[in-house]
Design an enzyme around this catalytic site. Sequence first.
Site, PDB file in Angstrom:
ATOM      1  N   SER A   1       6.188  -7.378   5.396  1.00 30.89           N
ATOM      2  CA  SER A   1       5.377  -6.162   5.437  1.00 30.89           C
ATOM      3  C   SER A   1       5.961  -5.012   4.632  1.00 30.89           C
ATOM      4  O   SER A   1       5.298  -4.010   4.418  1.00 30.89           O
ATOM      5  CB  SER A   1       5.160  -5.703   6.887  1.00 30.89           C
ATOM      6  OG  SER A   1       6.329  -5.093   7.395  1.00 30.89           O
TER       7      SER A   1
ATOM      8  N   LYS B   1       9.648  -0.244   9.615  1.00 25.50           N
ATOM      9  CA  LYS B   1       8.519   0.405   8.960  1.00 25.50           C
ATOM     10  C   LYS B   1       8.920   1.795   8.475  1.00 25.50           C
ATOM     11  O   LYS B   1       9.958   2.343   8.861  1.00 25.50           O
ATOM     12  CB  LYS B   1       7.331   0.549   9.931  1.00 25.50           C
ATOM     13  CG  LYS B   1       6.727  -0.751  10.424  1.00 25.50           C
ATOM     14  CD  LYS B   1       5.969  -1.478   9.354  1.00 25.50           C
ATOM     15  CE  LYS B   1       5.293  -2.730   9.892  1.00 25.50           C
ATOM     16  NZ  LYS B   1       6.271  -3.775  10.274  1.00 25.50           N
TER      17      LYS B   1
END
Length: 226
Positions: free
Chosen positions: A141, A180
């Site tokens: 990701s 993230k």
Amino acid sequence: MMARKKSTQLHDKQKRILEALDEFQDRYGYPPSIREIAEFAQISSTSMVDYYLRRLEELGYIERDGGVSRGIRVVKSLSQKVGELFHIPVVGYIQAGEPINIPQEGFYPFDAETMVEVATSLLPSHERKSRLYALEVKGDSMIDAMVNDGDIVILQPTQVANNGEMVAVWLTDEEATTLKYYYRENGTIRLQPANPNYEPIRKDESVVQVQGKVIMVIRQVGGTGA
């Protein structure tokens, strides 16, 4: 007629680009985009920046991954001085994709035998090096931030983060962890991936616990980047 041999000397603008790459990486923990390089190096044309980057790659100063927007890594500094090596423990793994459940006790499974060596000169001088730790990345990701599956991220322990920093967080409502970009927005936290195939994770700030911020990424040679 004899062909002219390309010079191996760096021009001022090439040196400024290398300095911009180092400064941006130290400040944000991930590589800059071409536009950000242009701003840091004070070069008005992004096409000229791309030209100089190609030349730096030919000379062996950087490596580029054409498949990602921030795929630039400095492999040879201007000084070429490696200096003292610092040993950082790799204490487990972290999911760069959907959150993955792991035991909360100690936050990460710990293997005292696993260490990664990093040149002290490459670490930000203001960091408390004795407290740094490393995690192996699982998932894709964050590939547009040049963080691939199998890479190692070096983190500084912290419980707070600024908008735009890449962090490891513990999600108390899911008993899961993820890697993230961090953004605080009106009482909620947006955990932003760097891959268009993933949606942002939005959580109430009460369930998001910052565990560390990324200060360096170590690419794994021969990794798939899947």
